[in-house]
Design a protein around this motif. Sequence first.
Motif, mmCIF file in Angstrom:
data_model
loop_
_atom_site.group_PDB
_atom_site.id
_atom_site.type_symbol
_atom_site.label_atom_id
_atom_site.label_comp_id
_atom_site.label_asym_id
_atom_site.label_seq_id
_atom_site.Cartn_x
_atom_site.Cartn_y
_atom_site.Cartn_z
ATOM 1 N N LEU A 211 4.596 -12.408 -2.089
ATOM 2 C CA LEU A 211 3.246 -11.882 -2.340
ATOM 3 C C LEU A 211 2.851 -10.834 -1.308
ATOM 4 C CD1 LEU A 211 1.310 -15.087 -3.444
ATOM 5 C CD2 LEU A 211 2.003 -13.144 -4.858
ATOM 6 N N THR A 212 3.162 -11.091 -0.038
ATOM 7 C CA THR A 212 2.804 -10.104 0.985
ATOM 8 C C THR A 212 3.630 -8.836 0.847
ATOM 9 O OG1 THR A 212 4.277 -11.185 2.579
ATOM 10 C CG2 THR A 212 1.936 -11.793 2.642
ATOM 11 N N THR A 213 4.893 -8.976 0.481
ATOM 12 C CA THR A 213 5.736 -7.798 0.257
ATOM 13 C C THR A 213 5.222 -7.002 -0.938
ATOM 14 O OG1 THR A 213 7.649 -8.950 1.168
ATOM 15 C CG2 THR A 213 8.100 -7.023 -0.188
ATOM 16 N N ALA A 214 4.877 -7.686 -2.008
ATOM 17 C CA ALA A 214 4.334 -7.017 -3.191
ATOM 18 C C ALA A 214 3.026 -6.303 -2.854
ATOM 19 C CB ALA A 214 4.116 -8.027 -4.311
ATOM 20 N N ALA A 215 2.166 -6.941 -2.095
ATOM 21 C CA ALA A 215 0.894 -6.324 -1.709
ATOM 22 C C ALA A 215 1.133 -5.081 -0.848
ATOM 23 C CB ALA A 215 0.021 -7.328 -0.965
ATOM 24 N N PHE A 216 2.068 -5.172 0.095
ATOM 25 C CA PHE A 216 2.372 -4.022 0.948
ATOM 26 C C PHE A 216 2.836 -2.831 0.117
ATOM 27 C CE2 PHE A 216 5.631 -1.486 3.047
ATOM 28 C CZ PHE A 216 4.896 -0.953 4.088
ATOM 29 N N PHE A 217 3.811 -3.060 -0.770
ATOM 30 C CA PHE A 217 4.336 -1.956 -1.561
ATOM 31 C C PHE A 217 3.295 -1.414 -2.532
ATOM 32 C CE2 PHE A 217 8.697 -3.519 -0.443
ATOM 33 C CZ PHE A 217 9.080 -2.366 0.229
ATOM 34 N N ALA A 218 2.431 -2.254 -3.047
ATOM 35 C CA ALA A 218 1.373 -1.790 -3.943
ATOM 36 C C ALA A 218 0.385 -0.896 -3.190
ATOM 37 C CB ALA A 218 0.653 -2.970 -4.575
ATOM 38 N N VAL A 219 -0.035 -1.321 -2.005
ATOM 39 C CA VAL A 219 -0.967 -0.513 -1.198
ATOM 40 C C VAL A 219 -0.302 0.794 -0.769
ATOM 41 C CG1 VAL A 219 -2.220 -0.443 1.003
ATOM 42 C CG2 VAL A 219 -2.350 -2.471 -0.448
ATOM 43 N N TYR A 220 0.971 0.717 -0.364
ATOM 44 C CA TYR A 220 1.733 1.901 0.042
ATOM 45 C C TYR A 220 1.826 2.900 -1.117
ATOM 46 C CZ TYR A 220 5.768 4.382 2.126
ATOM 47 O OH TYR A 220 6.623 5.308 2.648
ATOM 48 N N GLY A 221 2.124 2.402 -2.313
ATOM 49 C CA GLY A 221 2.228 3.263 -3.486
ATOM 50 C C GLY A 221 0.901 3.890 -3.872
ATOM 51 N N VAL A 222 -0.158 3.106 -3.847
ATOM 52 C CA VAL A 222 -1.485 3.636 -4.176
ATOM 53 C C VAL A 222 -1.890 4.683 -3.138
ATOM 54 C CG1 VAL A 222 -3.935 3.042 -4.326
ATOM 55 C CG2 VAL A 222 -2.239 1.635 -5.499
ATOM 56 N N GLY A 223 -1.574 4.433 -1.879
ATOM 57 C CA GLY A 223 -1.870 5.410 -0.825
ATOM 58 C C GLY A 223 -1.148 6.728 -1.045
ATOM 59 N N LEU A 224 0.125 6.650 -1.421
ATOM 60 C CA LEU A 224 0.875 7.883 -1.691
ATOM 61 C C LEU A 224 0.336 8.606 -2.923
ATOM 62 C CD1 LEU A 224 4.563 7.012 -0.813
ATOM 63 C CD2 LEU A 224 3.013 8.575 0.365
ATOM 64 N N LEU A 225 -0.073 7.854 -3.936
ATOM 65 C CA LEU A 225 -0.687 8.490 -5.111
ATOM 66 C C LEU A 225 -1.987 9.195 -4.733
ATOM 67 C CD1 LEU A 225 -0.118 5.855 -7.932
ATOM 68 C CD2 LEU A 225 0.879 8.138 -7.768
ATOM 69 N N LEU A 226 -2.783 8.565 -3.877
ATOM 70 C CA LEU A 226 -4.015 9.187 -3.399
ATOM 71 C C LEU A 226 -3.704 10.470 -2.634
ATOM 72 C CD1 LEU A 226 -7.097 9.131 -2.829
ATOM 73 C CD2 LEU A 226 -6.551 7.784 -0.797
ATOM 74 N N CYS A 227 -2.689 10.419 -1.777
ATOM 75 C CA CYS A 227 -2.301 11.614 -1.020
ATOM 76 C C CYS A 227 -1.816 12.719 -1.945
ATOM 77 C CB CYS A 227 -1.224 11.269 0.011
ATOM 78 S SG CYS A 227 -1.850 10.297 1.395
ATOM 79 N N ALA A 228 -1.033 12.377 -2.962
ATOM 80 C CA ALA A 228 -0.556 13.380 -3.915
ATOM 81 C C ALA A 228 -1.735 14.017 -4.652
ATOM 82 C CB ALA A 228 0.408 12.746 -4.908
ATOM 83 N N TRP A 229 -2.688 13.193 -5.042
ATOM 84 C CA TRP A 229 -3.876 13.708 -5.720
ATOM 85 C C TRP A 229 -4.654 14.650 -4.798
ATOM 86 C CZ3 TRP A 229 -9.204 11.512 -5.495
ATOM 87 C CH2 TRP A 229 -10.050 12.125 -6.419
ATOM 88 N N GLN A 230 -4.792 14.271 -3.529
ATOM 89 C CA GLN A 230 -5.518 15.107 -2.579
ATOM 90 C C GLN A 230 -4.760 16.398 -2.278
ATOM 91 O OE1 GLN A 230 -8.693 14.650 -1.496
ATOM 92 N NE2 GLN A 230 -8.644 13.021 -3.006
ATOM 93 N N LEU A 231 -3.428 16.340 -2.249
ATOM 94 C CA LEU A 231 -2.653 17.572 -2.077
ATOM 95 C C LEU A 231 -2.869 18.509 -3.256
ATOM 96 C CD1 LEU A 231 0.752 16.402 -0.572
ATOM 97 C CD2 LEU A 231 -0.967 17.851 0.511
ATOM 98 N N ALA A 232 -2.947 17.957 -4.446
ATOM 99 C CA ALA A 232 -3.209 18.775 -5.624
ATOM 100 C C ALA A 232 -4.594 19.413 -5.550
ATOM 101 C CB ALA A 232 -3.086 17.944 -6.897
ATOM 102 N N ARG A 233 -5.495 18.766 -4.834
ATOM 103 C CA ARG A 233 -6.848 19.310 -4.640
ATOM 104 C C ARG A 233 -6.937 20.171 -3.383
ATOM 105 N NH1 ARG A 233 -11.170 15.356 -4.319
ATOM 106 N NH2 ARG A 233 -12.461 17.044 -5.076
ATOM 107 N N ARG A 234 -5.767 20.419 -2.769
ATOM 108 C CA ARG A 234 -5.635 21.272 -1.580
ATOM 109 C C ARG A 234 -6.340 20.710 -0.357
ATOM 110 N NH1 ARG A 234 -5.664 27.449 -3.842
ATOM 111 N NH2 ARG A 234 -3.952 27.137 -5.288
#
Length: 107
Positions: A20-43
């Motif tokens: 569960l902790t490993t799954a939570a870590f990877f989920a938060v890590y993935g959502v964080g990278l998606l947020l960063c990708a979205w923000q990069l697209a917004r410059r």
Amino acid sequence: MLLGLAEVATLASTRLAMGLTTAAFFAVYGVGLLLCAWQLARRESWARSPVVLAQLIQLGLAWSFRGDGTTWVAILLAVAGVVVIAGVLHPASLEALADRPAGDERV
């Protein structure tokens, strides 16, 4: 994020807390990278650093997969990491993410 879902799919009662902790870590890590990708697209320039750090981690992970039957995984991870780093650090990307792009003559 997909790694988090994969971890949940393979949960076992003998290692429930670790799974569960490993799954939570990877989920938060993935959502964080998606947020960063979205923000990069917004410059938004702040998102560049977490993306580069994630790719450097990925290059280290690729190194750990070299040899035996997982060399193809190492190559895929390394190529993806290098392509993303090159794209984020390309002069055109740096210009687009600059606080005031060249040609913007406003004072």
